[in-house]
Motif scaffolding. Structure first.
Motif, PDB file in Angstrom:
ATOM      1  N   ARG A   1       0.808  -1.217   0.000  1.00 37.89           N
ATOM      2  CA  ARG A   1       0.000   0.000   0.000  1.00 37.89           C
ATOM      3  C   ARG A   1       0.846   1.276   0.000  1.00 37.89           C
ATOM      4  O   ARG A   1       0.389   2.319  -0.462  1.00 37.89           O
ATOM      5  CB  ARG A   1      -0.931   0.012   1.211  1.00 37.89           C
ATOM      6  N   ILE A   2       2.059   1.210   0.544  1.00 39.32           N
ATOM      7  CA  ILE A   2       2.837   2.442   0.721  1.00 39.32           C
ATOM      8  C   ILE A   2       4.055   2.530  -0.187  1.00 39.32           C
ATOM      9  O   ILE A   2       4.667   3.587  -0.296  1.00 39.32           O
ATOM     10  CB  ILE A   2       3.301   2.595   2.185  1.00 39.32           C
ATOM     11  N   GLY A   3       4.406   1.428  -0.840  1.00 41.95           N
ATOM     12  CA  GLY A   3       5.660   1.389  -1.598  1.00 41.95           C
ATOM     13  C   GLY A   3       5.771   2.462  -2.669  1.00 41.95           C
ATOM     14  O   GLY A   3       6.795   3.145  -2.787  1.00 41.95           O
ATOM     15  N   THR A   4       4.729   2.636  -3.479  1.00 40.66           N
ATOM     16  CA  THR A   4       4.778   3.623  -4.565  1.00 40.66           C
ATOM     17  C   THR A   4       4.934   5.034  -4.022  1.00 40.66           C
ATOM     18  O   THR A   4       5.724   5.837  -4.535  1.00 40.66           O
ATOM     19  CB  THR A   4       3.502   3.531  -5.412  1.00 40.66           C
ATOM     20  N   ASP A   5       4.186   5.360  -2.962  1.00 40.81           N
ATOM     21  CA  ASP A   5       4.280   6.696  -2.375  1.00 40.81           C
ATOM     22  C   ASP A   5       5.662   6.952  -1.779  1.00 40.81           C
ATOM     23  O   ASP A   5       6.199   8.058  -1.870  1.00 40.81           O
ATOM     24  CB  ASP A   5       3.220   6.868  -1.286  1.00 40.81           C
ATOM     25  N   LEU A   6       6.257   5.933  -1.157  1.00 39.86           N
ATOM     26  CA  LEU A   6       7.584   6.109  -0.567  1.00 39.86           C
ATOM     27  C   LEU A   6       8.622   6.400  -1.651  1.00 39.86           C
ATOM     28  O   LEU A   6       9.534   7.213  -1.450  1.00 39.86           O
ATOM     29  CB  LEU A   6       7.990   4.857   0.215  1.00 39.86           C
ATOM     30  N   ALA A   7       8.484   5.742  -2.784  1.00 42.22           N
ATOM     31  CA  ALA A   7       9.430   5.973  -3.876  1.00 42.22           C
ATOM     32  C   ALA A   7       9.352   7.397  -4.402  1.00 42.22           C
ATOM     33  O   ALA A   7      10.318   7.903  -4.991  1.00 42.22           O
ATOM     34  CB  ALA A   7       9.162   4.973  -5.000  1.00 42.22           C
ATOM     35  N   GLY A   8       8.221   8.066  -4.180  1.00 42.78           N
ATOM     36  CA  GLY A   8       8.054   9.426  -4.664  1.00 42.78           C
ATOM     37  C   GLY A   8       8.520  10.498  -3.695  1.00 42.78           C
ATOM     38  O   GLY A   8       8.346  11.692  -3.967  1.00 42.78           O
ATOM     39  N   LEU A   9       9.136  10.104  -2.580  1.00 44.73           N
ATOM     40  CA  LEU A   9       9.595  11.083  -1.601  1.00 44.73           C
ATOM     41  C   LEU A   9      10.920  11.738  -1.976  1.00 44.73           C
ATOM     42  O   LEU A   9      11.350  12.691  -1.330  1.00 44.73           O
ATOM     43  CB  LEU A   9       9.746  10.414  -0.223  1.00 44.73           C
ATOM     44  N   GLY A  10      11.591  11.208  -2.980  1.00 48.96           N
ATOM     45  CA  GLY A  10      12.889  11.750  -3.354  1.00 48.96           C
ATOM     46  C   GLY A  10      14.023  11.267  -2.481  1.00 48.96           C
ATOM     47  O   GLY A  10      15.100  11.878  -2.444  1.00 48.96           O
ATOM     48  N   LEU A  11      13.816  10.156  -1.769  1.00 47.49           N
ATOM     49  CA  LEU A  11      14.845   9.598  -0.890  1.00 47.49           C
ATOM     50  C   LEU A  11      15.502   8.361  -1.487  1.00 47.49           C
ATOM     51  O   LEU A  11      16.255   7.667  -0.807  1.00 47.49           O
ATOM     52  CB  LEU A  11      14.226   9.238   0.470  1.00 47.49           C
ATOM     53  N   GLY A  12      15.243   8.118  -2.743  1.00 42.73           N
ATOM     54  CA  GLY A  12      15.766   6.923  -3.382  1.00 42.73           C
ATOM     55  C   GLY A  12      14.785   5.769  -3.295  1.00 42.73           C
ATOM     56  O   GLY A  12      13.725   5.863  -2.670  1.00 42.73           O
ATOM     57  N   GLU A  13      15.126   4.673  -3.926  1.00 42.42           N
ATOM     58  CA  GLU A  13      14.283   3.488  -3.917  1.00 42.42           C
ATOM     59  C   GLU A  13      14.276   2.880  -2.519  1.00 42.42           C
ATOM     60  O   GLU A  13      15.320   2.672  -1.907  1.00 42.42           O
ATOM     61  CB  GLU A  13      14.792   2.462  -4.923  1.00 42.42           C
ATOM     62  N   PRO A  14      13.089   2.598  -1.957  1.00 39.77           N
ATOM     63  CA  PRO A  14      13.051   2.001  -0.629  1.00 39.77           C
ATOM     64  C   PRO A  14      13.780   0.659  -0.573  1.00 39.77           C
ATOM     65  O   PRO A  14      13.634  -0.169  -1.476  1.00 39.77           O
ATOM     66  CB  PRO A  14      11.555   1.814  -0.362  1.00 39.77           C
ATOM     67  N   ARG A  15      14.569   0.471   0.458  1.00 38.72           N
ATOM     68  CA  ARG A  15      15.279  -0.774   0.657  1.00 38.72           C
ATOM     69  C   ARG A  15      14.443  -1.653   1.556  1.00 38.72           C
ATOM     70  O   ARG A  15      14.076  -1.251   2.667  1.00 38.72           O
ATOM     71  CB  ARG A  15      16.643  -0.529   1.305  1.00 38.72           C
ATOM     72  N   VAL A  16      14.105  -2.857   1.109  1.00 37.60           N
ATOM     73  CA  VAL A  16      13.256  -3.766   1.866  1.00 37.60           C
ATOM     74  C   VAL A  16      14.157  -4.661   2.725  1.00 37.60           C
ATOM     75  O   VAL A  16      15.055  -5.332   2.219  1.00 37.60           O
ATOM     76  CB  VAL A  16      12.377  -4.616   0.940  1.00 37.60           C
ATOM     77  N   LEU A  17      13.908  -4.628   4.041  1.00 34.67           N
ATOM     78  CA  LEU A  17      14.708  -5.408   4.984  1.00 34.67           C
ATOM     79  C   LEU A  17      13.992  -6.693   5.343  1.00 34.67           C
ATOM     80  O   LEU A  17      12.766  -6.792   5.269  1.00 34.67           O
ATOM     81  CB  LEU A  17      14.947  -4.594   6.272  1.00 34.67           C
ATOM     82  N   SER A  18      14.753  -7.666   5.776  1.00 32.34           N
ATOM     83  CA  SER A  18      14.168  -8.935   6.227  1.00 32.34           C
ATOM     84  C   SER A  18      13.359  -8.707   7.480  1.00 32.34           C
ATOM     85  O   SER A  18      13.727  -7.916   8.356  1.00 32.34           O
ATOM     86  CB  SER A  18      15.277  -9.947   6.489  1.00 32.34           C
ATOM     87  N   ALA A  19      12.271  -9.419   7.605  1.00 36.79           N
ATOM     88  CA  ALA A  19      11.442  -9.328   8.805  1.00 36.79           C
ATOM     89  C   ALA A  19      12.098 -10.014   9.991  1.00 36.79           C
ATOM     90  O   ALA A  19      11.720  -9.776  11.137  1.00 36.79           O
ATOM     91  CB  ALA A  19      10.077  -9.964   8.549  1.00 36.79           C
ATOM     92  N   GLU A  20      13.105 -10.830   9.734  1.00 38.70           N
ATOM     93  CA  GLU A  20      13.775 -11.559  10.822  1.00 38.70           C
ATOM     94  C   GLU A  20      14.819 -10.643  11.466  1.00 38.70           C
ATOM     95  O   GLU A  20      16.027 -10.872  11.384  1.00 38.70           O
ATOM     96  CB  GLU A  20      14.443 -12.829  10.278  1.00 38.70           C
TER      97      GLU A  20
END
Length: 486
Positions: free
Chosen positions: A465-484
């Protein structure tokens, strides 16, 4: 006496009702009462003075410092042993060792089993608490002053002569492992643990005291025993007594209880280990989450900065109080959250500046943008105004004396003096020094210690739900971390 209790005099011929009417007629009417002006806050009066009580200081032959504060209001004394060895001295790959060692101290000591030790504490009418942070661990109890020597003897047995048996270790470690697994379902805990790793990496501050599942699983009771021998020693410890106590009596009790404690001082971690380069924005995905847990910050400043009071005041304007800019923006104006705050975590080495908040999923990217904007604005584009600073300082100082009402509170304050090598007048000087901070100083320290280009953002939330909006913040591509993360 109120009007309803007025009785007519005997033989006056007046009824009770007539007497009440007469009293009411003589009372002021509502037009006589000055109405409060609710369109503005009440005027701020002078701050009450505060003086921290004096501290008597001595040392035992083995190097243990003994500090006492006499406060005889009640026949109680709080005893605290603070050892400047916390989670930061966990060896690489053994994260959680210091906290696990501390947990083992009450599993039997001085020839007593754990049950026998706690039964003896109960007979004294007290219990012993423990706590650990990055820089220190502590043991503390509050007891009647007449049994202080008995409580101190048990505390000494725990610190100096713990049993540290393998069967107890296996059970305590398993409880910790269960706790870590439970925390995986708590978004705020997941965010806290992942965020310190993002900011610090392999730095001594790069993990929470609980450690990790992998590290705890690899530990043995031999590690516990070795850590106790190497790190828990009198040369870097302070015994603090606050309450109905005499300094010489506490010193004698301490010598009897801790006099045979020995051990060389282990070396500290490197003072300035390197920090990682984290991505500007990071996400831990939690599908279906109705809220996003936010952490925004960077490594900032150590406790010994000369700008401490100005930084505290600046943070109060930015996000340290309910009426601060961050909370008024995200909660009161935008309705994104129930509360969002900022804080500087002052430690012996540079600690983090962090913004904390849990926001509605749909508002995640807007909340981040607003937060980044507020942090940048206080550095100069929208500097702190005199009325803002006055309100923030009032929040810091008006109730300041309430922090020192009980012997436990005073003991915790003295512990800070010992932990950070602060002057004895630190708490007495806090109010006047904070009140002396100017708006120009707030701008200066904001520019010096807040760096928008270094801010790292972590979101624990619904990535779909939030990935596209986060990419539009100008902070670069969001880095997805492991849930562990634990």
């Amino acid at each position: 006496m109120n009007d309803h209790s007025v009785q007519p005099s005997a033989g006056s011929g007046s009824s009770r009702g007539e007497s009440r009417d007469e009293n009411l007629r003589s009372s002021p009417t509502t037009t006589d009462i000055k109405q409060a002006d609710r369109s503005r806050l009440p005027a701020v009066g002078p701050t009450p003075g505060f003086q921290f009580p004096p501290i008597d200081k001595s040392s035992l032959r083995n190097g243990l410092r003994v500090w006492t504060v006499s406060r005889s209001t009640l026949p109680l004394v709080t005893l605290t042993l603070v050892i400047r060895r916390g989670a930061a001295v966990d060896p690489p790959g053994k994260e959680g060792l210091a906290a696990l060692t501390l947990d083992m101290l009450d599993e039997g000591s001085g020839g007593r089993s754990a049950i026998e030790m706690h039964e003896e504490l109960a007979r004294l009418g007290t219990r012993l608490d423990s706590d650990i942070g990055s820089d220190a661990m502590m043991l503390s109890l509050t007891a009647l002053s007449r049994v202080a020597d008995g409580g101190l003897a048990i505390m000494a047995d725990m610190a100096v002569r713990p049993s540290l048996l393998e069967q107890d270790f296996d059970r305590v470690r398993q409880l910790r492992l269960h706790r870590l697994k439970q925390l995986r379902d708590v978004p705020s805990a997941v965010a806290d643990r992942a965020f310190v790793r993002l900011l610090y990496g392999s730095h001594p501050y790069g993990h929470t005291p609980l450690g990790s599942v992998a590290a705890l699983t690899a530990l043995s009771v031999d590690d516990i025993q070795a850590f106790h021998r190497a790190q828990i020693c009198p040369a870097d410890a302070t015994l603090i007594a606050v309450g109905d106590c005499d300094h010489q009596a506490i010193l004698d009790f301490a010598d009897a209880a801790f006099g045979d404690w020995s051990g060389a001082l282990a070396g500290d971690q490197p003072p300035n280990p390197s920090l990682p380069d984290a991505a500007r924005i990071n996400v831990i995905a939690r599908a279906g989450a109705s809220q996003s847990e936010l952490r925004i910050g960077h490594v900032a400043v150590a406790r010994h900065t000369p700008d401490y009071h100005a930084i505290v005041a600046a943070n109060a304007v930015l996000g340290g109080q309910f009426t601060s800019r961050i909370n008024l923006n995200l909660r009161e104006d935008k309705g994104f959250t129930y509360g969002a705050y900022t804080g500087f975590d002052f430690r012996r080495l540079p600690g983090p500046f962090t913004l904390y908040g849990s926001v509605d999923t749909a508002a995640t990217s807007r909340a981040i943008a607003e937060s980044l904007g507020e942090i940048a604005a206080i550095r100069g584009p929208r500097p702190a105004s005199a009325p803002e600073l006055l309100l923030a300082v009032a929040g810091l100082t008006r109730g300041y004396a309430r922090n020192f009402e009980t012997v436990e509170q005073v003991a915790r304050a003295v512990m800070q003096l010992a932990l950070y090598d602060l002057p004895d007048d630190h708490f007495s000087a806090f109010v006047p020094r904070v009140e002396a901070v100017t708006p120009e100083e707030v701008t200066r320290v904001a520019q010096q210690y807040l760096h928008p280009d270094r801010l790292t953002t972590l979101v624990v939330g619904d990535l779909d739900r939030i990935g596209t909006d986060l990419a539009g913040l100008g902070l670069g591509e969001p880095r997805v971390l492991s849930a562990e993360v634990v």
